[in-house]
Motif scaffolding. Structure first.
Motif, PDB file in Angstrom:
ATOM      1  N   PRO A 228       0.818  -1.227   0.000  1.00 27.02           N
ATOM      2  CA  PRO A 228       0.000   0.000   0.000  1.00 27.02           C
ATOM      3  C   PRO A 228       0.846   1.269   0.000  1.00 27.02           C
ATOM      4  CG  PRO A 228      -0.826  -1.562   1.616  1.00 27.02           C
ATOM      5  CD  PRO A 228       0.508  -2.076   1.160  1.00 27.02           C
ATOM      6  N   THR A 229       2.001   1.225   0.663  1.00 26.88           N
ATOM      7  CA  THR A 229       2.892   2.387   0.688  1.00 26.88           C
ATOM      8  C   THR A 229       3.474   2.657  -0.693  1.00 26.88           C
ATOM      9  OG1 THR A 229       3.478   1.753   2.949  1.00 26.88           O
ATOM     10  CG2 THR A 229       4.842   3.424   1.888  1.00 26.88           C
ATOM     11  N   LEU A 230       3.837   1.603  -1.413  1.00 24.08           N
ATOM     12  CA  LEU A 230       4.349   1.745  -2.772  1.00 24.08           C
ATOM     13  C   LEU A 230       3.291   2.354  -3.682  1.00 24.08           C
ATOM     14  CD1 LEU A 230       6.473   1.224  -4.985  1.00 24.08           C
ATOM     15  CD2 LEU A 230       5.515  -1.090  -5.213  1.00 24.08           C
ATOM     16  N   ILE A 231       2.056   1.880  -3.566  1.00 25.42           N
ATOM     17  CA  ILE A 231       0.960   2.413  -4.377  1.00 25.42           C
ATOM     18  C   ILE A 231       0.735   3.883  -4.056  1.00 25.42           C
ATOM     19  CG2 ILE A 231      -1.524   2.273  -4.825  1.00 25.42           C
ATOM     20  CD1 ILE A 231      -1.325  -0.735  -4.311  1.00 25.42           C
ATOM     21  N   ALA A 232       0.681   4.206  -2.756  1.00 18.80           N
ATOM     22  CA  ALA A 232       0.419   5.588  -2.342  1.00 18.80           C
ATOM     23  C   ALA A 232       1.514   6.527  -2.821  1.00 18.80           C
ATOM     24  CB  ALA A 232       0.290   5.657  -0.824  1.00 18.80           C
ATOM     25  N   GLY A 233       2.775   6.131  -2.640  1.00 13.07           N
ATOM     26  CA  GLY A 233       3.871   6.983  -3.071  1.00 13.07           C
ATOM     27  C   GLY A 233       3.871   7.213  -4.567  1.00 13.07           C
ATOM     28  N   THR A 234       3.584   6.158  -5.321  1.00 16.07           N
ATOM     29  CA  THR A 234       3.559   6.272  -6.779  1.00 16.07           C
ATOM     30  C   THR A 234       2.426   7.181  -7.242  1.00 16.07           C
ATOM     31  OG1 THR A 234       4.477   4.034  -6.995  1.00 16.07           O
ATOM     32  CG2 THR A 234       3.429   4.992  -8.943  1.00 16.07           C
ATOM     33  N   VAL A 235       1.236   6.966  -6.698  1.00 14.85           N
ATOM     34  CA  VAL A 235       0.078   7.784  -7.079  1.00 14.85           C
ATOM     35  C   VAL A 235       0.318   9.238  -6.706  1.00 14.85           C
ATOM     36  CG1 VAL A 235      -2.365   8.237  -6.604  1.00 14.85           C
ATOM     37  CG2 VAL A 235      -1.576   5.888  -6.948  1.00 14.85           C
ATOM     38  N   LEU A 236       0.814   9.479  -5.496  1.00 22.28           N
ATOM     39  CA  LEU A 236       1.074  10.849  -5.047  1.00 22.28           C
ATOM     40  C   LEU A 236       2.125  11.520  -5.921  1.00 22.28           C
ATOM     41  CD1 LEU A 236       0.658  13.099  -2.957  1.00 22.28           C
ATOM     42  CD2 LEU A 236       2.445  12.012  -1.573  1.00 22.28           C
ATOM     43  N   GLY A 237       3.221  10.809  -6.214  1.00 25.71           N
ATOM     44  CA  GLY A 237       4.287  11.385  -7.016  1.00 25.71           C
ATOM     45  C   GLY A 237       3.836  11.735  -8.420  1.00 25.71           C
ATOM     46  N   VAL A 238       3.055  10.843  -9.037  1.00 20.41           N
ATOM     47  CA  VAL A 238       2.599  11.076 -10.412  1.00 20.41           C
ATOM     48  C   VAL A 238       1.595  12.223 -10.473  1.00 20.41           C
ATOM     49  CG1 VAL A 238       1.310  10.081 -12.342  1.00 20.41           C
ATOM     50  CG2 VAL A 238       3.063   8.724 -11.179  1.00 20.41           C
ATOM     51  N   VAL A 239       0.573  12.169  -9.623  1.00 25.38           N
ATOM     52  CA  VAL A 239      -0.476  13.193  -9.658  1.00 25.38           C
ATOM     53  C   VAL A 239       0.102  14.565  -9.310  1.00 25.38           C
ATOM     54  CG1 VAL A 239      -2.629  13.983  -8.592  1.00 25.38           C
ATOM     55  CG2 VAL A 239      -2.326  11.562  -9.142  1.00 25.38           C
ATOM     56  N   ALA A 240       0.839  14.657  -8.214  1.00 28.07           N
ATOM     57  CA  ALA A 240       1.422  15.940  -7.812  1.00 28.07           C
ATOM     58  C   ALA A 240       2.452  16.411  -8.837  1.00 28.07           C
ATOM     59  CB  ALA A 240       2.063  15.816  -6.434  1.00 28.07           C
ATOM     60  N   GLY A 241       3.191  15.467  -9.419  1.00 23.28           N
ATOM     61  CA  GLY A 241       4.181  15.834 -10.428  1.00 23.28           C
ATOM     62  C   GLY A 241       3.554  16.453 -11.658  1.00 23.28           C
ATOM     63  N   VAL A 242       2.444  15.880 -12.116  1.00 24.27           N
ATOM     64  CA  VAL A 242       1.738  16.423 -13.274  1.00 24.27           C
ATOM     65  C   VAL A 242       1.244  17.834 -12.986  1.00 24.27           C
ATOM     66  CG1 VAL A 242      -0.315  16.184 -14.714  1.00 24.27           C
ATOM     67  CG2 VAL A 242       1.090  14.176 -14.221  1.00 24.27           C
ATOM     68  N   VAL A 243       0.654  18.030 -11.795  1.00 19.35           N
ATOM     69  CA  VAL A 243       0.160  19.359 -11.422  1.00 19.35           C
ATOM     70  C   VAL A 243       1.318  20.350 -11.337  1.00 19.35           C
ATOM     71  CG1 VAL A 243      -1.011  20.708  -9.651  1.00 19.35           C
ATOM     72  CG2 VAL A 243      -1.826  18.401 -10.195  1.00 19.35           C
ATOM     73  N   ALA A 244       2.431  19.926 -10.749  1.00 18.98           N
ATOM     74  CA  ALA A 244       3.593  20.812 -10.614  1.00 18.98           C
ATOM     75  C   ALA A 244       4.142  21.218 -11.972  1.00 18.98           C
ATOM     76  CB  ALA A 244       4.681  20.125  -9.794  1.00 18.98           C
ATOM     77  N   ILE A 245       4.181  20.273 -12.909  1.00 23.08           N
ATOM     78  CA  ILE A 245       4.664  20.582 -14.255  1.00 23.08           C
ATOM     79  C   ILE A 245       3.743  21.587 -14.940  1.00 23.08           C
ATOM     80  CG2 ILE A 245       5.008  19.616 -16.569  1.00 23.08           C
ATOM     81  CD1 ILE A 245       6.011  17.056 -15.202  1.00 23.08           C
ATOM     82  N   LEU A 246       2.438  21.396 -14.773  1.00 16.81           N
ATOM     83  CA  LEU A 246       1.482  22.327 -15.367  1.00 16.81           C
ATOM     84  C   LEU A 246       1.598  23.715 -14.750  1.00 16.81           C
ATOM     85  CD1 LEU A 246      -1.697  20.044 -15.612  1.00 16.81           C
ATOM     86  CD2 LEU A 246      -0.173  20.736 -17.469  1.00 16.81           C
ATOM     87  N   GLN A 247       2.039  23.772 -13.498  1.00 15.58           N
ATOM     88  CA  GLN A 247       2.176  25.061 -12.803  1.00 15.58           C
ATOM     89  C   GLN A 247       3.517  25.738 -13.064  1.00 15.58           C
ATOM     90  OE1 GLN A 247       1.425  24.151  -8.673  1.00 15.58           O
ATOM     91  NE2 GLN A 247      -0.789  24.404  -8.889  1.00 15.58           N
ATOM     92  N   GLY A 248       4.432  25.046 -13.711  1.00 17.20           N
ATOM     93  CA  GLY A 248       5.722  25.688 -13.982  1.00 17.20           C
ATOM     94  C   GLY A 248       6.938  24.795 -13.959  1.00 17.20           C
ATOM     95  N   GLY A 249       6.816  23.564 -13.482  1.00 11.89           N
ATOM     96  CA  GLY A 249       7.944  22.651 -13.503  1.00 11.89           C
ATOM     97  C   GLY A 249       8.283  22.065 -12.153  1.00 11.89           C
TER      98      GLY A 249
END
Length: 313
Positions: free
Chosen positions: A191-212
């Motif tokens: 569950p920790t692996l799933i949570a970290g992966t989902v959090l990293g991908v979703v937040a990463g996409v938002v961060a890239i859209l906001q400027g990188g």
């Protein structure tokens, strides 16, 4: 204790309720460093911080999986729909926590988080048919008194959105506790692996859209402390310990986070807590210690439920 934890982590035995409770308490201690790590960030946005937090959590789990390949490999055959849901809920909880801290005080966020035992007890009763023990009910009442004392004098409302995020945290924490109780056979790493992966991908996409994703090494290190260490070590401990602890009791034992987070900020960067914080924290910590001491020493079998029977995707 260490041998029992090692054997249980390898799937070769069960923890007693007291041993599981101690692991959950230890997880709360690790989780408490997130508030100070986030407070020390210089330039990173919330989603940049979350992206690196999720990525470092997932990386820590990958390293652990590789290290266990030679002896006690992680069994992915036990992953079900419930496991995926739990991982997503956990990722959402981490995101809500950081977004709440960005717009309201840590005291407000932690005050609302303290309601998690109530939601865990309600959801556990509805889904797992777990009765709330009298000792747990007493500890919940004492804890709520301690929380009111801690933050009642200086409760800051903050922004409406941040208050909404903070208000959703106890619901997701309670839900995650019950989901994990309904899937006792899942390796605590998954569950920790799933949570970290989902959090990293979703937040990463938002961060890239906001400027990188470009931030300082210092901010990356702080995000990694809150992810790779606080979550990377704390979540496997939590996922393992919860199996022998009733759903209503699990979030209650995590009150160590509420007690310790203000103390870390007191030590550095020197934000002196109020007398109410110290008195209320002592009340909360006393309730947690008492709950651990009165816990049963016999192994506690995890209940079955409809959620635990969901087929693998």
């Amino acid at each position: 204790m260490l041998k029992a934890v090692r054997d249980a982590f390898a799937g070769e035995g069960d923890l007693t309720e007291r041993q599981g409770g101690l692991l959950v308490v230890g997880a709360g201690v690790l989780f408490s460093v997130t508030a100070i790590a986030y407070a020390a960030v210089e330039d990173a946005t919330d989603f940049q911080f979350l992206a690196y937090r999720g990525a470092s959590t997932a990386l820590a789990m990958v390293i652990l999986i590789v290290l266990r390949r030679g002896g006690r490999p992680v069994d992915f055959s036990t992953v079900t729909r419930t496991t995926w849901i739990a991982g997503v809920v956990l990722a959402a909880t981490s995101m809500l926590y950081i977004l709440a801290l960005s717009g309201t005080s840590a005291a407000t966020t932690l005050f609302l988080l303290a309601a998690a035992p109530i939601f865990a007890a309600l959801i556990g009763w509805l889904w797992l048919r777990e009765a709330v023990a009298r000792t747990t009910a007493i500890a919940i009442a004492i804890t709520m008194v301690g929380v009111v004392i801690t933050v009642g004098a200086g409760l800051e409302v903050g922004s409406t959105s941040a208050l909404l995020f903070a208000g959703m945290i106890p619901i997701t924490v309670g839900l995650y506790s019950v989901l994990m109780r309904s899937a006792p056979g899942v390796d605590p790493v998954i569950p920790t692996l799933i949570a970290g992966t989902v959090l990293g991908v979703v937040a990463g996409v938002v961060a890239i859209l906001q400027g990188g994703l470009a931030i300082s090494l210092r901010d990356i290190a702080l995000a990694s402390v809150s992810g790779g260490i606080a979550l990377g070590l704390g979540l496997p401990m939590f996922n393992l310990g919860h199996r022998s602890v009733a759903a209503a009791k699990v979030p209650l034992l995590l009150m160590t986070e509420i007690v310790l987070a203000p103390l870390w900020v007191w030590i550095w960067p020197g934000e002196v807590p109020s007398v109410g914080t110290l008195v209320g924290g002592a009340v909360i910590l006393g309730a947690v210690i008492w709950l651990v001491l009165v816990s049963r020493d016999a192994p506690s079998a995890a209940p079955s439920s409809r959620l635990g029977a969901l087929p693998a995707d």
